[in-house]
Design an enzyme around this catalytic site. Structure first.
Site, PDB file in Angstrom:
ATOM      1  CE  LYS A 116     -17.362  21.691 -16.736  1.00  0.00           C
ATOM      2  NZ  LYS A 116     -17.334  21.279 -15.352  1.00  0.00           N
ATOM      3  CD  GLU A 200     -16.604  27.903 -11.363  1.00  0.00           C
ATOM      4  OE1 GLU A 200     -16.793  27.199 -10.357  1.00  0.00           O
ATOM      5  OE2 GLU A 200     -17.209  27.722 -12.425  1.00  0.00           O
ATOM      6  CG  HIS A 235     -15.909  14.312  -9.347  1.00  0.00           C
ATOM      7  ND1 HIS A 235     -16.359  15.419  -8.691  1.00  0.00           N
ATOM      8  CD2 HIS A 235     -14.565  14.308  -9.187  1.00  0.00           C
ATOM      9  CE1 HIS A 235     -15.340  16.080  -8.173  1.00  0.00           C
ATOM     10  NE2 HIS A 235     -14.240  15.417  -8.447  1.00  0.00           N
ATOM     11  NE  ARG A 293     -26.554  13.122 -18.845  1.00  0.00           N
ATOM     12  CZ  ARG A 293     -25.545  13.864 -18.388  1.00  0.00           C
ATOM     13  NH1 ARG A 293     -24.876  14.631 -19.217  1.00  0.00           N
ATOM     14  NH2 ARG A 293     -25.212  13.843 -17.121  1.00  0.00           N
TER      15      ARG A 293
HETATM   16  C1  MV4 Z   1     -17.011  23.356  -7.574  1.00  0.00           C
HETATM   17  C2  MV4 Z   1     -16.905  23.083  -6.192  1.00  0.00           C
HETATM   18  C3  MV4 Z   1     -16.669  24.142  -5.342  1.00  0.00           C
HETATM   19  N1  MV4 Z   1     -16.510  25.389  -5.839  1.00  0.00           N
HETATM   20  N2  MV4 Z   1     -16.858  24.625  -8.007  1.00  0.00           N
HETATM   21  C4  MV4 Z   1     -17.231  18.856  -9.137  1.00  0.00           C
HETATM   22  C5  MV4 Z   1     -17.705  18.321 -10.465  1.00  0.00           C
HETATM   23  C6  MV4 Z   1     -18.098  19.505 -11.269  1.00  0.00           C
HETATM   24  N3  MV4 Z   1     -19.330  19.267 -11.954  1.00  0.00           N
HETATM   25  C7  MV4 Z   1     -18.188  20.627 -10.296  1.00  0.00           C
HETATM   26  N4  MV4 Z   1     -17.596  20.216  -9.072  1.00  0.00           N
HETATM   27  C8  MV4 Z   1     -17.369  21.112  -8.078  1.00  0.00           C
HETATM   28  N5  MV4 Z   1     -17.238  22.398  -8.471  1.00  0.00           N
HETATM   29  C9  MV4 Z   1     -16.608  25.602  -7.157  1.00  0.00           C
HETATM   30  N6  MV4 Z   1     -16.442  26.842  -7.610  1.00  0.00           N
HETATM   31  C10 MV4 Z   1     -17.048  21.768  -5.765  1.00  0.00           C
HETATM   32  C11 MV4 Z   1     -17.253  20.779  -6.710  1.00  0.00           C
HETATM   33  C12 MV4 Z   1     -17.323  19.440  -6.179  1.00  0.00           C
HETATM   34  C13 MV4 Z   1     -18.478  18.694  -6.244  1.00  0.00           C
HETATM   35  C14 MV4 Z   1     -19.624  19.187  -6.831  1.00  0.00           C
HETATM   36  C15 MV4 Z   1     -20.762  18.437  -6.891  1.00  0.00           C
HETATM   37  C16 MV4 Z   1     -20.769  17.171  -6.336  1.00  0.00           C
HETATM   38  C17 MV4 Z   1     -19.651  16.645  -5.749  1.00  0.00           C
HETATM   39  C18 MV4 Z   1     -18.494  17.393  -5.698  1.00  0.00           C
HETATM   40  C19 MV4 Z   1     -17.363  16.856  -5.084  1.00  0.00           C
HETATM   41  C20 MV4 Z   1     -16.228  17.599  -5.039  1.00  0.00           C
HETATM   42  C21 MV4 Z   1     -16.205  18.889  -5.586  1.00  0.00           C
END
Ligand code: MV4
Length: 506
Positions: A116, A200, A235, A293
């Protein structure tokens, strides 16, 4: 062109790749585990080879065995699908060393996007907006405290090796920081054998919007627009659509340009997806990560743009130029996909393995179903329980939703529980229909569902009480009809409850 391709996967995606091979007159080689000897992908392929016991660590992840089968069968290329070995750089190196073409990006591109922090650095260097945060692992609690205070709460703690929300914690105040850091770190250690973390700034109520990119070996790179993937459960994506209900041509163009910059920064080749968080409030977007992918939800992009992404992957791997340019890509229609899982929505989405005793797949106008099952097939406990992807398209989002509702009514799967009843409720939901789709959609939807169920129960009780009261009156009146009337009313009362239940399970 390749004469024979091995598909190092199972289920619907193996079937999807086999279909593309057949259209291109390429022979397909399937591999299968003990649990999959009667699976659809084995039946569909031109040749199939047994590779081991049901657990994926003893079959679909055994790359030395898979490479051996490729050589034995004379396959010149390997398509990894998604999951399993699809993002394993070591596998790609070994495949290439054996003189076989890997259908996908280089191992260097995979490694760059695998971590990441390294993925964030690549994007920053490419001039793409990323969520404000650290670009080095935290050294400990004191470092976390200082950094979080500087950027301001709420913050997001994330595992450097993370994925799928594991090792991730939203921290609202400094009081929660210490315990959140500890739990996130132990989760990361258990999940990835690596407890390094970074911080973050938290984007609140974000939308998850990703851009499909495609690059060839001649330096051409285009984007195929976005997919809105905000409807997620733990997720896991549940519903995906294109265009995003909030996207407009200008935002798409900007995000598309950024996605191409990220891909070009690692000399990307083939199909890739660049994920962004988009603030629902400011419409600002931030790069999150890149998936190296073909993704599960690629059909919505195919329906909207008209390009066959698997065919294109195979052409590009052979060394051909992309068959289209950026100007050829249009977004004139709307597509929505539902992931159908063998899970029971009435029991907290518990996996529901078993034999499919009945299968009726929706057909006709605007409907596409990518399945990996058939009537009589077995859904095993060993793999991801996704059994098919139902995708629809229409001229407008409204038309797509109308078709989705119709297709969900037609869809019948017997013998196992599926998430189809859950989707039948989603397509009736006002918030879904309005397109208000941030990542908090599913929790809010579940609350509305619960509230609705309670009020339905109340209505039923009132109906039953009325029916009983009426029956009593009828009895005292000694009507000739009374038996009939009572029976009828009881049926109506029951229908209040049974009706809604039947509806959910149709
Ligand atoms: C975040 C976020 C809010 N702020 N990063 C969840 C999985 C990972 N791929 C990234 N995710 C998130 N990162 C910051 N800085 C909120 C999420 C997140 C989320 C993102 C996409 C789809 C669903 C989600 C559900 C909860 C939190």
């Amino acid at each position: 062109m390749f004469k024979k391709i091995l598909i190092a996967n199972r289920g619907e995606i193996a079937c999807r790749v086999i279909r593309a091979c057949r259209e291109m007159k390429i022979k397909s080689v399937a591999v299968y585990s003990e649990a999959d000897k009667d699976a659809l992908h084995v039946r569909m392929a031109d040749e199939a080879y047994f590779i081991g016991a049901p657990p994926s660590s003893e079959s679909y992840l055994r790359w030395e065995k898979i490479i051996e089968v490729a050589k034995r069968s004379g396959a010149e290329a390997i398509h990894p699908g998604y999951g399993f070995l699809s993002e394993n750089a070591e596998f790609v190196r070994e495949v290439t060393k054996q003189g076989i073409t890997f259908i996908g990006p280089s191992p260097e591109a995979m490694e760059g996007m695998g971590g990441k922090i390294s993925a964030r650095l690549i994007a920053i260097k490419a001039g793409v907006p990323v969520v404000p945060g650290t670009t080095q692992p935290l050294t400990g609690y004191e470092d976390a405290k200082k950094t979080a205070a500087e950027m301001g709460y709420p913050v997001m703690l994330k595992a450097s090796a993370g994925g799928g929300g594991k090792g991730m914690r939203l921290v609202l105040t400094e009081e929660d920081l210490k315990s959140s850091l500890e739990t996130a770190q132990s989760e990361a250690l258990a999940g990835f054998g690596d407890n390094s973390m970074y911080i973050e700034k938290a984007v609140l109520r974000p939308r998850h919007i990703e851009i499909q990119v495609f690059a060839d070996k001649h330096g051409n790179c285009v984007h195929l627009g976005e997919r809105e993937c905000s409807i997620q459960r733990r997720h896991q994506k549940v519903v995906e659509e294109c265009p995003s209900p909030i996207n407009d041509p200008e935002l798409r163009r900007k995000m598309g340009e950024c996605a191409i910059k990220v891909a070009q920064a690692v000399d990307y080749v083939g199909a890739g997806t660049v994920e962004f968080l988009v603030s629902d409030v400011t419409r600002e977007f931030y790069y999150l990560e890149m998936n190296t992918r073909l993704q599960v939800e690629h059909p919505v992009t195919e329906l909207v743009t008209g390009f066959d992404l698997v065919r294109e992957q195979i052409r590009v791997a052979w060394g051909e130029k992309l068959s289209f340019t950026q100007e050829d890509v249009k977004w004139d229609i709307h597509a929505i996909e539902c992931r159908v899982y063998a899970e029971d929505p009435e029991s907290n989405f518990m996996p529901s393995p078993g034999t499919i005793t009945r299968l009726r797949v929706p057909q006709s106008s605007g409907v596409r179903d990518d399945g990996g099952i058939y009537e009589g097939a077995e859904v095993s406990i060993y793999y991801d329980p996704m059994i098919s992807k139902l995708a629809v398209y229409g001229k407008t989002r409204e038309e797509a939703i109308d078709r989705l509702r119709r297709a969900l009514q037609e869809y019948e799967v017997g013998g196992i529980k599926t998430t189809l009843p859950f989707f039948r409720e989603i397509v009736e939901d006002e918030e879904f229909i309005s397109g208000n789709l941030d990542t908090g959609f599913i929790p809010r939807f579940n609350e509305r569902r619960k509230a609705k169920e309670l009020s339905e129960t109340e209505t039923d009780l009132v109906l039953i009480a009325a029916a009983l009261g009426f029956a009593k009156k009828q009895q005292t009146a000694v009507s000739n009809n009374n038996q009939n009337q009572t029976a009828k009313l009881s049926r109506w009362a029951a229908a209040g409850r049974v009706g809604s239940f039947t509806n959910r399970n149709f």
